[in-house]
Design a protein around this motif. Structure first.
Motif, PDB file in Angstrom:
ATOM      1  N   ARG A   1       0.829  -1.216   0.000  1.00 35.79           N
ATOM      2  CA  ARG A   1       0.000   0.000   0.000  1.00 35.79           C
ATOM      3  C   ARG A   1       0.857   1.258   0.000  1.00 35.79           C
ATOM      4  O   ARG A   1       0.516   2.257  -0.640  1.00 35.79           O
ATOM      5  N   HIS A   2       1.974   1.223   0.726  1.00 37.44           N
ATOM      6  CA  HIS A   2       2.876   2.381   0.726  1.00 37.44           C
ATOM      7  C   HIS A   2       3.400   2.640  -0.683  1.00 37.44           C
ATOM      8  O   HIS A   2       3.405   3.785  -1.153  1.00 37.44           O
ATOM      9  N   TYR A   3       3.842   1.579  -1.356  1.00 38.72           N
ATOM     10  CA  TYR A   3       4.361   1.730  -2.711  1.00 38.72           C
ATOM     11  C   TYR A   3       3.300   2.296  -3.652  1.00 38.72           C
ATOM     12  O   TYR A   3       3.559   3.236  -4.413  1.00 38.72           O
ATOM     13  N   LEU A   4       2.101   1.739  -3.606  1.00 37.01           N
ATOM     14  CA  LEU A   4       1.045   2.185  -4.512  1.00 37.01           C
ATOM     15  C   LEU A   4       0.606   3.608  -4.211  1.00 37.01           C
ATOM     16  O   LEU A   4       0.291   4.376  -5.127  1.00 37.01           O
ATOM     17  N   SER A   5       0.614   3.976  -2.938  1.00 40.45           N
ATOM     18  CA  SER A   5       0.283   5.355  -2.564  1.00 40.45           C
ATOM     19  C   SER A   5       1.319   6.336  -3.093  1.00 40.45           C
ATOM     20  O   SER A   5       0.981   7.404  -3.618  1.00 40.45           O
ATOM     21  N   GLU A   6       2.606   5.955  -2.979  1.00 41.64           N
ATOM     22  CA  GLU A   6       3.680   6.804  -3.502  1.00 41.64           C
ATOM     23  C   GLU A   6       3.586   6.926  -5.019  1.00 41.64           C
ATOM     24  O   GLU A   6       3.792   7.999  -5.589  1.00 41.64           O
ATOM     25  N   GLN A   7       3.250   5.825  -5.684  1.00 41.65           N
ATOM     26  CA  GLN A   7       3.109   5.844  -7.135  1.00 41.65           C
ATOM     27  C   GLN A   7       1.957   6.735  -7.565  1.00 41.65           C
ATOM     28  O   GLN A   7       2.066   7.481  -8.547  1.00 41.65           O
ATOM     29  N   ALA A   8       0.859   6.676  -6.828  1.00 38.54           N
ATOM     30  CA  ALA A   8      -0.305   7.511  -7.152  1.00 38.54           C
ATOM     31  C   ALA A   8       0.049   8.984  -7.016  1.00 38.54           C
ATOM     32  O   ALA A   8      -0.356   9.821  -7.826  1.00 38.54           O
ATOM     33  N   GLY A   9       0.835   9.316  -5.967  1.00 41.72           N
ATOM     34  CA  GLY A   9       1.268  10.701  -5.780  1.00 41.72           C
ATOM     35  C   GLY A   9       2.189  11.175  -6.896  1.00 41.72           C
ATOM     36  O   GLY A   9       2.071  12.313  -7.378  1.00 41.72           O
ATOM     37  N   THR A  10       3.080  10.289  -7.331  1.00 43.84           N
ATOM     38  CA  THR A  10       4.004  10.620  -8.423  1.00 43.84           C
ATOM     39  C   THR A  10       3.246  10.830  -9.726  1.00 43.84           C
ATOM     40  O   THR A  10       3.508  11.780 -10.479  1.00 43.84           O
ATOM     41  N   ASP A  11       2.261   9.952  -9.991  1.00 44.51           N
ATOM     42  CA  ASP A  11       1.482  10.069 -11.221  1.00 44.51           C
ATOM     43  C   ASP A  11       0.663  11.361 -11.232  1.00 44.51           C
ATOM     44  O   ASP A  11       0.536  12.013 -12.263  1.00 44.51           O
ATOM     45  N   SER A  12       0.125  11.722 -10.067  1.00 50.13           N
ATOM     46  CA  SER A  12      -0.662  12.969  -9.973  1.00 50.13           C
ATOM     47  C   SER A  12       0.217  14.186 -10.233  1.00 50.13           C
ATOM     48  O   SER A  12      -0.195  15.144 -10.881  1.00 50.13           O
ATOM     49  N   ALA A  13       1.456  14.150  -9.688  1.00 47.06           N
ATOM     50  CA  ALA A  13       2.389  15.262  -9.877  1.00 47.06           C
ATOM     51  C   ALA A  13       2.765  15.399 -11.348  1.00 47.06           C
ATOM     52  O   ALA A  13       2.878  16.526 -11.876  1.00 47.06           O
ATOM     53  N   LYS A  14       2.947  14.276 -12.031  1.00 45.72           N
ATOM     54  CA  LYS A  14       3.282  14.312 -13.450  1.00 45.72           C
ATOM     55  C   LYS A  14       2.139  14.905 -14.282  1.00 45.72           C
ATOM     56  O   LYS A  14       2.351  15.674 -15.209  1.00 45.72           O
ATOM     57  N   GLU A  15       0.895  14.535 -13.908  1.00 46.66           N
ATOM     58  CA  GLU A  15      -0.257  15.067 -14.622  1.00 46.66           C
ATOM     59  C   GLU A  15      -0.373  16.568 -14.420  1.00 46.66           C
ATOM     60  O   GLU A  15      -0.683  17.322 -15.346  1.00 46.66           O
TER      61      GLU A  15
END
Length: 232
Positions: A215-229
């Motif tokens: 869950r930590h990994y997926l949460s970090e990935q979601a944050g990174t993807d949002s920042a890229k968008e």
């Protein structure tokens, strides 16, 4: 420090740290009388002492506490309480990896539970080196080491000893999975690539410590993807 005693999250905070009482199903003080049947849901205990930790560990050794979701302990001296907790166990060090490829996550099925590849470190072995070795041995793949993930500590009993295993976790990129297969001698039955949603779906059949890492990994990935968008 992410500690799991009998797969129950044990969260240790300072008395001065902010807590939201409405998030807990039960709030106790060390002098309160309670039994294992009272420990249901998310429980907060204030002003925890060394003696109370000892009492709590004895209770958790003999009772399964299936209805207990988490224990949050507030202490005046957090570091001292953590050291006292560690003193009750023999410490074992391990390392493992959350392996990714093309947006997929590698999960293994071992002893009836979905897990991540990991294993004990050799004497004086660096955690990163040990994590690479264990992942490649258990899954017959080639990987490269990436960023560090939060470490976890979980307890178990072995040959009459109380063990507290510290596992160092790393993100890993898969370079070659053409020969991928489970390491049968480590009781691994299956190695499977999963989408993030598939990985989340099997966490009910996993350990609490593994769920935390995924869950930590997926949460970090979601944050990174949002920042890229947002940057587009």
């Amino acid at each position: 420090m992410n500690v799991f005693i009998n797969d129950i999250p044990l969260i240790i905070k300072k008395n001065s740290e902010k807590v939201y009482k409405h998030r807990y199903d039960l709030i106790l003080n060390p002098e309160d009388e309670f039994t294992s049947k009272d420990l249901i849901g998310d429980v907060l205990i204030r002003d925890v002492t060394d003696g109370f930790i000892d009492r709590l560990l004895r209770l958790m050794e003999v009772k399964k506490l299936k209805k207990l979701k988490s224990l949050t302990l507030l202490a005046r001296k957090k570091k001292r309480l953590i050291l006292h907790l560690k003193d009750q166990f023999r410490i074992v060090k391990a390392a493992g990896g959350l392996v990714v490829k093309d947006g997929m996550i590698l999960m293994i099925y071992r002893l009836g539970m979905w897990d991540l590849p990991k294993g004990k470190l050799k004497k004086e072995e660096d955690p990163g080196t040990g994590a690479l070795r264990e992942v490649e041995e258990e899954c017959s793949i080639t990987v490269v080491l990436g960023e560090k993930l939060p470490s976890t500590w979980h307890s178990y009993a072995y040959n009459g000893n109380k063990i507290l295993k510290k596992t160092s976790w790393f993100i890993m990129q898969c370079l070659d999975d053409s020969l991928m297969k489970p390491q049968a001698e480590e009781s691994i039955e299956e190695v499977r690539w999963m989408t993030p949603q598939e990985a989340l779906n099997v966490l009910d059949e996993s350990y609490a410590s593994i769920a935390l890492v995924v869950r930590h990994y997926l949460s970090e990935q979601a944050g990174t993807d949002s920042a890229k968008e947002a940057a587009k």
